[in-house]
Write a protein that holds these residues in place. Structure first.
Motif, short mmCIF file in Angstrom:
data_model
loop_
_atom_site.label_atom_id
_atom_site.label_comp_id
_atom_site.label_asym_id
_atom_site.label_seq_id
_atom_site.Cartn_x
_atom_site.Cartn_y
_atom_site.Cartn_z
N UNK A 1 0.70 -1.29 0.06
CA UNK A 1 -0.03 -0.04 -0.04
C UNK A 1 0.64 1.18 -0.02
N UNK A 2 0.44 2.20 -0.78
CA UNK A 2 1.48 3.34 -1.18
C UNK A 2 0.93 4.43 0.00
N UNK A 3 1.60 5.46 -0.06
CA UNK A 3 1.44 6.70 0.89
C UNK A 3 0.12 7.33 0.56
N UNK A 4 -0.47 8.09 1.36
CA UNK A 4 -1.56 8.99 1.20
C UNK A 4 -1.21 10.02 0.29
N UNK A 5 -0.25 10.77 0.75
CA UNK A 5 0.35 11.84 -0.19
C UNK A 5 1.99 11.61 -0.44
N UNK A 6 2.17 11.67 -1.70
CA UNK A 6 3.39 11.53 -2.16
C UNK A 6 4.02 12.68 -2.87
N UNK A 7 5.16 13.32 -2.57
CA UNK A 7 5.67 14.18 -3.59
C UNK A 7 7.10 13.76 -3.70
N UNK A 8 7.30 13.82 -5.38
CA UNK A 8 8.75 13.37 -5.88
C UNK A 8 9.40 14.64 -6.42
N UNK A 9 10.55 14.91 -5.86
CA UNK A 9 11.49 15.82 -6.57
C UNK A 9 10.84 17.10 -6.97
N UNK A 10 10.08 17.59 -5.71
CA UNK A 10 9.09 18.93 -6.10
C UNK A 10 10.38 19.95 -6.12
N UNK A 11 10.20 20.80 -7.10
CA UNK A 11 11.14 22.03 -7.32
C UNK A 11 10.05 23.42 -7.70
N UNK A 12 10.47 24.38 -7.19
CA UNK A 12 9.72 25.51 -7.35
C UNK A 12 10.60 26.95 -7.19
N UNK A 13 10.44 27.51 -8.24
CA UNK A 13 11.74 28.83 -8.30
C UNK A 13 10.50 29.88 -8.34
N UNK A 14 10.86 31.19 -7.67
CA UNK A 14 10.29 32.41 -7.93
C UNK A 14 11.40 33.43 -8.46
N UNK A 15 11.03 33.76 -9.82
CA UNK A 15 12.09 34.44 -10.14
C UNK A 15 13.45 33.85 -10.36
N UNK A 16 14.37 34.48 -9.90
CA UNK A 16 15.67 33.83 -9.53
C UNK A 16 15.75 32.89 -8.40
N UNK A 17 14.80 32.86 -7.31
CA UNK A 17 14.83 32.21 -6.14
C UNK A 17 14.10 30.77 -5.93
N UNK A 18 15.07 29.98 -5.70
CA UNK A 18 14.55 28.76 -5.61
C UNK A 18 13.84 28.45 -4.39
N UNK A 19 12.72 28.29 -4.01
CA UNK A 19 11.96 28.19 -2.91
C UNK A 19 11.86 26.52 -2.34
N UNK A 20 12.04 25.70 -3.36
CA UNK A 20 12.00 24.43 -3.11
C UNK A 20 12.79 23.44 -4.11
N UNK A 21 13.70 22.82 -3.58
CA UNK A 21 14.78 22.00 -4.44
C UNK A 21 14.65 20.66 -4.37
N UNK A 22 14.11 19.68 -5.51
CA UNK A 22 13.69 18.44 -5.44
C UNK A 22 13.39 17.82 -4.02
N UNK A 23 12.47 18.36 -3.43
CA UNK A 23 11.89 17.65 -2.32
C UNK A 23 11.16 16.54 -2.30
N UNK A 24 11.26 15.60 -1.71
CA UNK A 24 10.62 14.15 -1.83
C UNK A 24 10.06 14.05 -0.15
N UNK A 25 8.69 13.85 -0.16
CA UNK A 25 8.09 13.67 1.00
C UNK A 25 7.04 12.64 0.90
N UNK A 26 6.33 12.03 1.88
CA UNK A 26 5.28 11.36 1.67
C UNK A 26 4.51 11.48 3.23
#
Ligand SMILES: Nc1ncnc2c1ncn2[C@@H]1O[C@H](COP(=O)(O)OP(=O)(O)O)[C@@H](O)[C@H]1O
Ligand SMILES: [Mg+2]
Lengths: 244, 314
Positions: free
Chosen positions: A1-26
């Motif tokens: 059985x898998x996780x309820x929520x799973x995030x894989x390699x989440x990356x998010x930038x705002x302009x030049x600023x990288x707010x999230x870099x490859x975050x994995x979580x569950x």
């Protein structure tokens, strides 16, 4: 059985600023998971990705194994992920009653008639301690009451997962205890999974099953509270902004 | 508690009932001229109140409202002239056509939101005006399309009552919408679109729905108006008309139920007095509306009685 929520390699930038870099979580079903890290670490950004307010630049999000990466906020809410906002956003010119009712109306299964919905709203407002504020406009509430109202509105959507962004900030010790009891009830009685961001270390360490630590957009640590506390790297991350 | 509730209900039913009784009287003592002014005022009540439904309750400033009244008027007029459809059926067709085009325009441009919606609706109005002016084979262009009236025997009193009944009907529908769960989602979107979306509200759908309903209402008002004037010209869907409606809603009080009603009667009556100095009234009202939007955003109703306003919609 898998996780309820799973995030894989989440990356998010705002302009030049990288707010999230490859975050994995569950998140597993029924867990209370704490998310900590210094200001600007990307905690709220992670909530914004999970709730569909922003979409990641890369990476994927799954809920019950369903890909929810690019769904809109209302679609994610209807699937069963609700949230509160760090900077509160109640519907200011609407009463507490109406604010909460919106959460029910948005639901796919708004079972029953108008009367049942009214009862449900009243029960929820009582539950968060706003039972005597039904007809008060949200703009006339104190900050703490606004946070409770957001909680009622989020609960009204009948979520499976509740994302709480710094709900304890600004509370005094006895109010914190009350809030912690509320969160425990949400887990045990309402059977929800809670993912929460907190700066009140004592509280989040005590009440969480598991802690995720973010720093400068990266997940630097994850584990049980005791393990986290003893981890120097984490303390270091906090030293930078402690005694604020 | 029972007493208080009863008093509240009495007020809610009593005040409108009193107004309706008073509204029956004008044909008995007003001159034909002032009866005409009342009929036109009722048309503006329909326009301003339905515009208020999108602008005041979902925060979408559309400039296509007069255009949709024109669509209602021309659709009804053209089926009457070309197919001999009776006006009462024609205005329903006009309402339907306005609703469909409202849905289409809403679907295309509401996603853009904010200023883009205003610009697109402005563009839509202009394009419509150009089409109406140029397709004179169908619309008779600036000459105007002559259409039949509602009654075989012309009577201003009859038109007055017809407009009164439809206006009251529209106002009841608007009141019902604002106080329904649908209206609650409109207000949630206006208050905070992101919070509404995060609470499970399909905000785009809500806004398209409000836009469509409002456009349909403008179409109905326009259809009636055309068959009253019996001459449909491009003035009906003009931007001048649009700004007059906007000024009525803003000056009366946007986002309140009574505001646009009061604004319509006050401004239409005033324009009768100002008109003798030339057609500057729209400009003047526009300036007053701008000043109001800046200094008294709740309009006349906000100035006159906050408490009263609150009892209708808060
Ligand atoms: N909407 C946004 N636009 C631009 N920058 C943003 C936005 N949201 C967050 N940021 C930036 O991303 C970084 C992480 O912010 P945030 O996720 O709010 O941190 P936290 O919640 O951990 O304090 C910060 O530097 C912040 O300024
Ligand atoms: Mg934050």
């Amino acid at each position: 059985m898998g996780a309820l929520i799973e995030g894989k390699g989440l990356t998010k930038s705002f302009g030049g600023l990288t707010a999230l870099k490859g975050v994995d979580f569950h998140l597993d079903e029924g867990e209370i998971i704490g998310l900590i890290g210094p200001n600007g670490a990307g905690k709220t950004t992670l909530f914004n990705l999970v709730s569909g307010v922003f979409h990641p630049d890369s990476g994927k999000l799954y809920f019950n194994s369903k890909n929810i990466t690019i769904l809109k906020p209302f679609e994610i809410c209807r699937l069963g992920i609700a949230r509160t906002f760090q900077i509160v956003r109640p519907f200011l010119k609407m009463s507490c009653f109406e604010n909460t009712l919106v959460g029910i109306i948005g639901r796919n299964d708004k079972n029953g008639g108008k009367e049942e919905r009214k009862d449900e709203v009243r029960t929820l407002l009582k539950f968060v301690g706003l039972g005597n504020r039904e007809q008060t406009l949200a703009k006339d509430l104190t900050l703490i009451e606004k946070k409770r109202l957001e909680m009622a509105r989020a609960l009204a959507t009948k979520p499976k997962v509740l994302l709480l962004d710094e709900v304890l900030a600004g509370l005094n010790p006895s109010e914190i205890l009350q809030a912690l009891e509320l969160i425990e009830v949400i887990r045990t009685q309402l059977k929800m999974t809670v993912f929460w961001i907190e700066h009140v270390m004592g509280a989040i360490m005590k009440a969480s099953d598991r802690i995720i630590v973010l720093d400068q957009g990266e997940k630097i640590k994850e584990g049980k509270a005791e393990e986290i506390v003893s981890d120097l790297k984490v303390i270091e991350a906090y030293l930078g902004e402690s005694d604020a | 508690m029972g007493n208080k509730q009863q008093a509240g209900t009495a007020k809610k039913v009593g005040i409108p009932a009193l107004f309706i009784i008073l509204a029956i009287l004008p044909p008995f003592f007003l001159s034909q001229y002032w009866l005409h002014v009342m009929i036109i005022s009722l048309f503006y009540v329909m326009m301003a109140s339905s515009w208020n439904l999108i602008a005041g309750f979902t925060g979408q400033v559309s400039f296509a409202h007069a255009a949709f009244s024109g669509i209602g008027a021309y659709a009804s007029g053209m089926v009457a002239v070309n197919l001999g459809v009776p006006p009462w059926l024609g205005i329903l067709i006009g309402t339907g056509v306005a609703a469909l085009l409202g849905l289409g325009l809403g679907y295309l441009c509401i996603r853009m939101g904010g200023i883009y919606l205003s610009l697109t609706t402005l563009g839509f109005s202009e394009i419509l005006r150009i089409i109406i002016t140029n397709e004179d084979k169908w619309t008779r262009g600036t000459m105007g399309l002559q259409v039949p009236g509602f009654f075989s025997e012309y009577s201003k009193a009859n038109y007055y009552y017809l407009f009164l009944v439809v206006t009251i009907f529209l106002l009841i529908v608007i009141y019902w919408i604002v106080h329904s769960e649908m209206g609650l989602t409109f207000r949630a979107v206006l208050n905070d679109e992101l919070a509404a979306s995060s609470s499970g509200i399909n905000t785009i759908r809500v806004r398209i729905l409000a836009f469509t309903i409002s456009s349909a209402m403008a179409g109905l008002a326009g259809g009636l108006y055309g068959h009253y004037l019996m001459l449909i010209t491009p003035d009906i869907p003009s931007l001048g008309q649009m700004f007059l409606v906007l000024a009525m809603a803003v000056i009366g009080g946007m986002g309140s139920f009574i505001g646009p009603i009061v604004g319509s009667f006050v401004l239409e009556t005033l324009s009768e007095y100002i008109r003798i100095y030339g057609e500057y009234h729209v400009l003047l009202f526009g300036l007053v509306a701008l000043a109001m939007a800046r200094f008294a955003p709740e309009g006349l109703m906000g100035i006159v009685g906050k408490k009263w306003r609150k009892e209708w919609v808060h």
